[in-house]
Motif scaffolding. Structure first.
Motif, PDB file in Angstrom:
ATOM      1  N   SER A 145       0.825  -1.206   0.000  1.00 18.23           N
ATOM      2  CA  SER A 145       0.000   0.000   0.000  1.00 18.23           C
ATOM      3  C   SER A 145       0.864   1.263   0.000  1.00 18.23           C
ATOM      4  CB  SER A 145      -0.927  -0.008   1.203  1.00 18.23           C
ATOM      5  OG  SER A 145      -0.169   0.130   2.378  1.00 18.23           O
ATOM      6  N   GLU A 146       2.196   1.104  -0.057  1.00 14.40           N
ATOM      7  CA  GLU A 146       3.053   2.303   0.010  1.00 14.40           C
ATOM      8  C   GLU A 146       3.039   3.039  -1.334  1.00 14.40           C
ATOM      9  OE1 GLU A 146       6.613   2.566  -1.159  1.00 14.40           O
ATOM     10  OE2 GLU A 146       6.026   1.004  -2.577  1.00 14.40           O
ATOM     11  N   PRO A 147       3.437   4.313  -1.343  1.00 14.79           N
ATOM     12  CA  PRO A 147       3.238   5.160  -2.528  1.00 14.79           C
ATOM     13  C   PRO A 147       3.897   4.654  -3.820  1.00 14.79           C
ATOM     14  CG  PRO A 147       4.029   6.482  -0.675  1.00 14.79           C
ATOM     15  CD  PRO A 147       3.992   5.084  -0.207  1.00 14.79           C
ATOM     16  N   THR A 163       4.671   1.578  -4.875  1.00 10.97           N
ATOM     17  CA  THR A 163       3.940   0.438  -5.427  1.00 10.97           C
ATOM     18  C   THR A 163       2.598   0.905  -5.992  1.00 10.97           C
ATOM     19  OG1 THR A 163       4.865  -0.802  -3.588  1.00 10.97           O
ATOM     20  CG2 THR A 163       3.269  -1.947  -4.952  1.00 10.97           C
ATOM     21  N   GLN A 164       1.883   1.675  -5.208  1.00  9.93           N
ATOM     22  CA  GLN A 164       0.556   2.095  -5.625  1.00  9.93           C
ATOM     23  C   GLN A 164       0.586   2.939  -6.904  1.00  9.93           C
ATOM     24  OE1 GLN A 164      -2.467   1.126  -4.712  1.00  9.93           O
ATOM     25  NE2 GLN A 164      -1.310  -0.363  -3.537  1.00  9.93           N
ATOM     26  N   ASN A 165       1.505   3.890  -6.947  1.00  7.97           N
ATOM     27  CA  ASN A 165       1.580   4.734  -8.135  1.00  7.97           C
ATOM     28  C   ASN A 165       2.034   3.945  -9.358  1.00  7.97           C
ATOM     29  OD1 ASN A 165       0.714   7.332  -7.270  1.00  7.97           O
ATOM     30  ND2 ASN A 165       2.543   7.411  -6.007  1.00  7.97           N
ATOM     31  N   LEU A 167       1.384   0.682  -9.841  1.00 11.81           N
ATOM     32  CA  LEU A 167       0.290  -0.196 -10.260  1.00 11.81           C
ATOM     33  C   LEU A 167      -0.766   0.536 -11.079  1.00 11.81           C
ATOM     34  CD1 LEU A 167      -0.286  -2.596  -7.262  1.00 11.81           C
ATOM     35  CD2 LEU A 167       0.894  -2.960  -9.414  1.00 11.81           C
ATOM     36  N   ARG A 168      -0.881   1.825 -10.851  1.00 14.18           N
ATOM     37  CA  ARG A 168      -1.868   2.559 -11.620  1.00 14.18           C
ATOM     38  C   ARG A 168      -1.469   2.707 -13.085  1.00 14.18           C
ATOM     39  NH1 ARG A 168      -2.903   7.780 -10.108  1.00 14.18           N
ATOM     40  NH2 ARG A 168      -1.154   7.862  -8.674  1.00 14.18           N
TER      41      ARG A 168
END
Lengths: 587, 462
Positions: free
Chosen positions: A400-402, A404-406, A408-409
């Motif tokens: 859920s850290e930034p 990884t999340q950015n 995955l988008r």
């Protein structure tokens, strides 16, 4: 140099403040992202902020010992890489200094203040022209070629050069600086071209990917394929096998050119790549893998600003080969270290932080980078591609850290590494339930034609069994496997076979390390055969315990380690058939 | 040397000095107190108007009247061959009552990164005599392999046992141990020293001691001094050096303390955003150099706060080092020494140091098979707690027993028990032979026929 029209006025600035890799100069005419020389030792730096009089510079080398008052000069150029024959087999640091040249110039340790050009300017290459006098050439046009390794290096008109008509074109042995082509307006072109790393090289058109990048890794090709020109992320906690997976891709993926960026990672790992690659053979050409590879190594203890640049250096080189019409795959290990470098520079600039101290422009930078991937029609009409595979190292394995999340988008393929799997030595430790590929549909036609019309069906079947197993395991955890209905006990066994036979793959075994699509299909088909026979037998009254006594299924894993596996596999399948026949007739 | 009396602000370990001549970034600074005592520090930020100095000791006694002398050079350390056998403070001063170090060279303590192109590939198996390391998480020369532990666990014993027993079988090359303590108690330090003396290890060791009551900021330079010494011994004198750094958690706390004093934007849990790079500059100072004799092997020890492996300190360490050895509280409670849990442990360079000609041809496969068996057996323990042993299938029951045997026979060993790699693999086969042969799917038939004790015994009878 052609890179920028702007002139440096040659005026020298003065250093005012030094705080680690970020320094401030005054009295300097500068534009954003100009490359400057800092201090008496002329350390390389780049302008990253302009604030009134104050020019803020990130320095690519250690700044210890530099004092206020030392000179700063502007080169007037952006941070650019040298592109031309000599790139392949090279190993560079983050700002394209060849590490082998650095060893010659400053010994075994990285000292500072040494510049080294990316390409050899003395080596002669045999240039063979492909255009003739009177030909009209457009930007990006191929002027001729050089046999660089076993790869043919296409020499192109720079993408930002205006079109013209060839006046003279030479043939023979030249250094990269010597003119090989003159246009009728008098402009002279050598083989070398420079391109600013932060600017994507232009293309005529971006296309939608339709062909898979075959990696020889069963879980990737079989279940979660990436397309040529696609993007993928491999996030995982430490020890889950990111680097091994990246290296496997660098070794076996069927790209024609591989660019491998070791960004803020371990020195010994880069050494491993360096020692291993020259001895490994490309499964297609039979030539050493190194001949198609460009390595960029900016290890974790090398200057952080150069780490920030390394990713751009790598992708620019990849785009250059793409423009020649090659399929390029680029591995970045790890994009988290790159993001951390941004964070470090940003905090030294005292910028307002976004999430977890990362700069607010993190998402924008990540998407800009991944967007440079793609299947394209180059300016010269050639079709080429850059596939980008980025490793992500989330702190504490928390997705859920930034970063990884950015990531995955943006990316289309997600290979989720799982520490639990690696702890039980299930490699590659890619979780089959969490991973996904958005290219499946686009690639279906390819599989139908090139592998088997059955492939897409058998793939869905395998995914279903694995999904079902996950549900059943929850029950088994509570009541034990004997409490399950008999058909589901068979499902559990089949799923185990898919996991242990198909998904597990030994990167260190000389045969199993690469598995082509036909073999993948054959293996999966054999498991499906067992499943079909087992379900039929179970319906006919054979108990799961009896089914588990089938000897031929224990032979199946050996197939992985046999190069010429077909006769053995046929034997096993025949035996399987016979064994089930006996069981059924006994029941 | 010019002395400034322009201190304007003192905050934590930081001293702000105004209006100086140009001062270099990273320069060594001496601050002279009214009674003539000298405190050392380093320039962190420099401009015409203001210089920020980080003091390595306590700032007690520093005031606006103190004098500031800029030495004009970065921190250098005197090194020499006679350092072996010496005990130095965390700041590098002799504290064993012996003479000052006779410098043969003065080296910059920050050290430079080894050019990846010049690195030699680590490939020599180091036998530590501990089965869980040699057998399943092999250490090789030039590797950095940390021990992740928790408060109250016997990580010091494990480290001492490694330091005492480590050897490359069949090699007679000279070796040395560099031991750097950061923020450990006097009692712990005594324990280490007594063991070094008992076993005669001190003769070929250099010890740096920064104790719990020494200034926290000094901890920032202690590992750098130790590694500078190690690099000198390795790459100038050609020795094989084992560096033990304990406890890296204290080091990171000191780093956080300075970050806070500088009012930096904090990263996770208040640790500075550059902690990854900072730690990398320590850990990456391990390795070998192509064509040179020596090597630096690192065993950093850290205690995971709350036994949490996802805490930033173990987490960032794990991303830099080549694996980790995890000391586990449950095993310790069961009375097993060394309580090393192999499941989360890993040695990334293992494959380079094992196999035919290095250890034995079956090493890798035996290790993989034991891992798989232990992992599955360990999972079943949860199930047994719910459904009872009787509900297990025969296969599961055997695996469960395998897990117990693994802990009691393979993991458990004496503090002075020095197992050869053959001993370790023999125990491995002994355990694997309790499982049905068909279940050993990770080992080739040939190797099973060659080493499986039951098959070997059977073959002899015939």
């Amino acid at each position: 140099m052609e890179v920028k029209g702007k002139q440096a006025n040659g005026k020298q600035g003065v250093l005012k403040r030094i705080a680690g890799p970020v320094v401030t100069a005054v009295n300097l005419d500068a534009h954003m992202y100009d490359v400057v020389k800092v201090g008496k030792e002329e350390l390389m730096g780049e302008v990253i902020k302009i604030q009134g009089e104050h020019i803020i510079i990130q320095v690519y080398e250690d700044t210890s010992g530099i004092r206020p008052g030392e000179p700063v000069s502007n080169t007037g150029l952006s941070l650019a890489v040298e592109l031309g024959p000599g790139l392949l087999t090279s190993i560079y640091d983050g700002i394209q200094r060849p590490l082998s040249v650095l060893v010659d110039k400053m010994g075994n340790f990285i000292e500072r203040g040494v510049s080294a050009p990316g390409l050899s300017h003395t080596k002669k290459w045999t240039f063979k022209p492909l255009v003739k006098t009177g030909d009209k050439v457009e930007p990006g046009a191929i002027l001729g070629e050089v046999q660089e390794t076993n790869i043919v290096h296409k020499v192109m008109l720079p993408p930002n050069a205006k079109a013209g008509v060839v006046k003279t074109i030479k043939s023979g042995d030249f250094t990269v600086d010597e003119t090989i082509c003159v246009l009728d307006d008098g402009r002279e072109f050598p083989m070398i071209q420079r391109w600013p790393v932060r600017v994507p090289r232009p293309v005529k058109e971006k296309l939608n990917p339709t062909i898979p990048l075959i990696t020889g890794q069963r879980i990737l090709d079989g279940l979660f394929p990436i397309a040529k020109g696609g993007t993928a992320a491999i996030p995982g906690p430490f020890g889950s096998g990111k680097t091994v997976t990246q290296q496997q891709l660098a070794k076996w993926s069927d790209a024609e050119i591989v660019v491998y960026i070791g960004c803020g990672e371990r020195g010994n790992e880069m050494t491993e790549v360096l020692t291993e690659f020259p001895h490994l053979e490309d499964p297609k050409s039979g030539k050493p893998l190194m001949e198609r590879t460009v390595l960029i190594a900016n290890t974790s203890n090398m200057p952080v600003a150069a780490r920030e640049a390394s990713v751009y250096t790598g992708i620019t080189i990849a785009e250059y080969f793409r423009d020649m019409g090659y399929d390029v795959s680029l591995m970045a290990d790890s994009t988290s270290r790159w993001a951390e470098a941004m964070r470090e520079i940003s905090s030294r600039l005292e910028e307002m932080p976004g999430e977890e101290g990362y700069p607010a422009y993190l998402a924008a930078r990540l998407s800009e980078f991944y967007e440079r991937a793609g299947l394209v029609k180059a300016l010269n009409g050639n079709g080429g591609s850059v596939s980008v595979i980025g490793a992500v190292s989330p702190p504490g394995g928390d997705f859920s850290e930034p970063v990884t999340q950015n990531t995955l988008r943006i990316v289309k393929v997600f290979w989720a590494l799982d520490a639990k799997l690696s702890q039980r030595r299930h490699f590659p430790a890619i979780n089959w339930l969490n991973s996904y590929s958005l290219y499946l549909e686009a690639l279906q036609d390819y599989y139908d034609k090139e592998v088997s019309p059955e492939w897409n069906k058998i793939r869905s079947w395998a995914m279903e069994v694995l999904q079902k197993e996950a549900e059943l395991q929850e029950i088994v955890q509570l009541v034990g496997s004997d409490a399950l209905p008999e058909s589901e006990q068979v499902t559990i066994e089949v799923a185990r076979m898919i996991r242990e036979i198909f998904l597990q793959q030994n990167a260190y075994d000389s045969v199993d390390t690469f598995c082509d699509m036909t073999k993948q299909y054959d293996m999966m088909k054999a498991i499906k055969l067992f499943a079909d026979l087992a379900y039929a037998a179970q319906l006919a009254g054979v108990s799961p315990a009896q089914i588990n006594t089938v000897k031929s299924k224990n032979e199946l894993p050996q197939i992985k380690f046999i190069k010429d596996y077909k006769p053995e596999l046929a034997k096993i399948e025949k035996q399987m058939d016979a064994e089930f026949n006996t069981l059924r007739s006994a029941a | 040397m010019k002395e400034y009396r322009t201190i304007n602000k003192i905050a934590g370990p930081l001293v702000f000095v105004e209006k100086t001549e140009p001062v270099a970034y990273g320069e060594l600074v001496n601050i002279v107190l009214f009674d003539g005592t000298i405190k050392r520090g380093q320039v962190l930020d420099t401009s015409d108007e203001l210089v920020v100095v980080q003091i390595f000791e306590t700032t007690t006694g520093i005031g606006r009247d103190s004098g500031v002398r800029f030495t004009g050079e970065t921190i250098k350390m005197p090194v020499g061959k006679d350092m072996l056998g010496r005990i130095l403070s965390g700041g590098g001063k002799p504290i064993d009552g012996g003479p000052e170090i006779v410098p043969e060279k003065r080296l910059d303590i920050t050290g430079a990164a080894i050019n990846p192109y010049a690195r030699g590939m680590p490939a020599d198996f180091i036998q530590t005599g501990i089965s869980t390391i040699d057998g399943t998480n092999t250490l090789v020369r030039g590797q950095k392999l940390p021990i992740f532990s928790g408060a109250g666990l016997p990580h010091n014993n494990v480290a001492l046992q490694i330091a005492r027993q480590a050897k490359v079988p069949g090699s007679t090359e000279s070796f040395a141990v560099v031991f750097a303590a950061m923020g450990i108690t006097k009692e712990e330090a005594n324990y280490f020293m007594q063991d070094f003396e008992r076993t005669g290890a001190l003769e070929h060791a250099v010890v740096f001691l920064n104790l719990a009551d020494d200034p926290a900021v000094e901890r920032i330079i202690t590992p750098r001094l130790a590694l500078t010494t190690a690099e000198y011994l390795a790459f100038e004198l050609g020795m094989h050096v084992l560096v033990i750094l304990t406890d890296m958690t204290n080091y990171c706390e000191a780093l956080r303390q300075i970050g806070a004093a500088r009012e930096e934007v904090p990263g996770r849990r208040g640790y500075p955003g550059y902690m990854y790079t900072d730690l990398a500059c320590i850990y990456e100072r391990a390795g070998m150099i192509k064509g040179q004799k020596g090597s630096v092997t690192q065993i950093p020890i850290l205690t995971m706060p709350g036994d949490d492996i996802t805490h930033p300190i173990p987490d960032l360490t794990g991303y830099i080092t080549e694996g980790q050895i995890v000391v586990n509280r449950d095993l310790h409670r069961k009375g097993i020494y060394p309580p090393i849990n192999v499941l989360p442990s890993l040695s990334r360079l293992m494959n380079l140091g094992i196999g035919n000609g290095k250890t034995r041809d079956d090493h890798k496969k035996v290790s993989d098979q034991m891992y798989a068996g232990y992992a599955e057996g360990n999972d079943l323990r949860g199930l047994v707690a719910i459904v009872g042993k009787d509900a297990l299938s025969e296969r599961d029951r055997l695996l469960l027993e395998f897990a117990d045997l693994f802990e009691n026979r393979f993991v458990r060993q004496g503090y002075d028990e020095d197992r050869t790699i053959e001993d370790t693999l023999t125990i491995g086969w002994e355990l694997l032979s309790t499982l049905p042969v068909e279940q050993l799917t990770r080992i080739d038939r040939d190797l099973i026929n060659k080493y499986h004790p039951k098959i070997k015994a059977g073959a002899k009878k015939e």
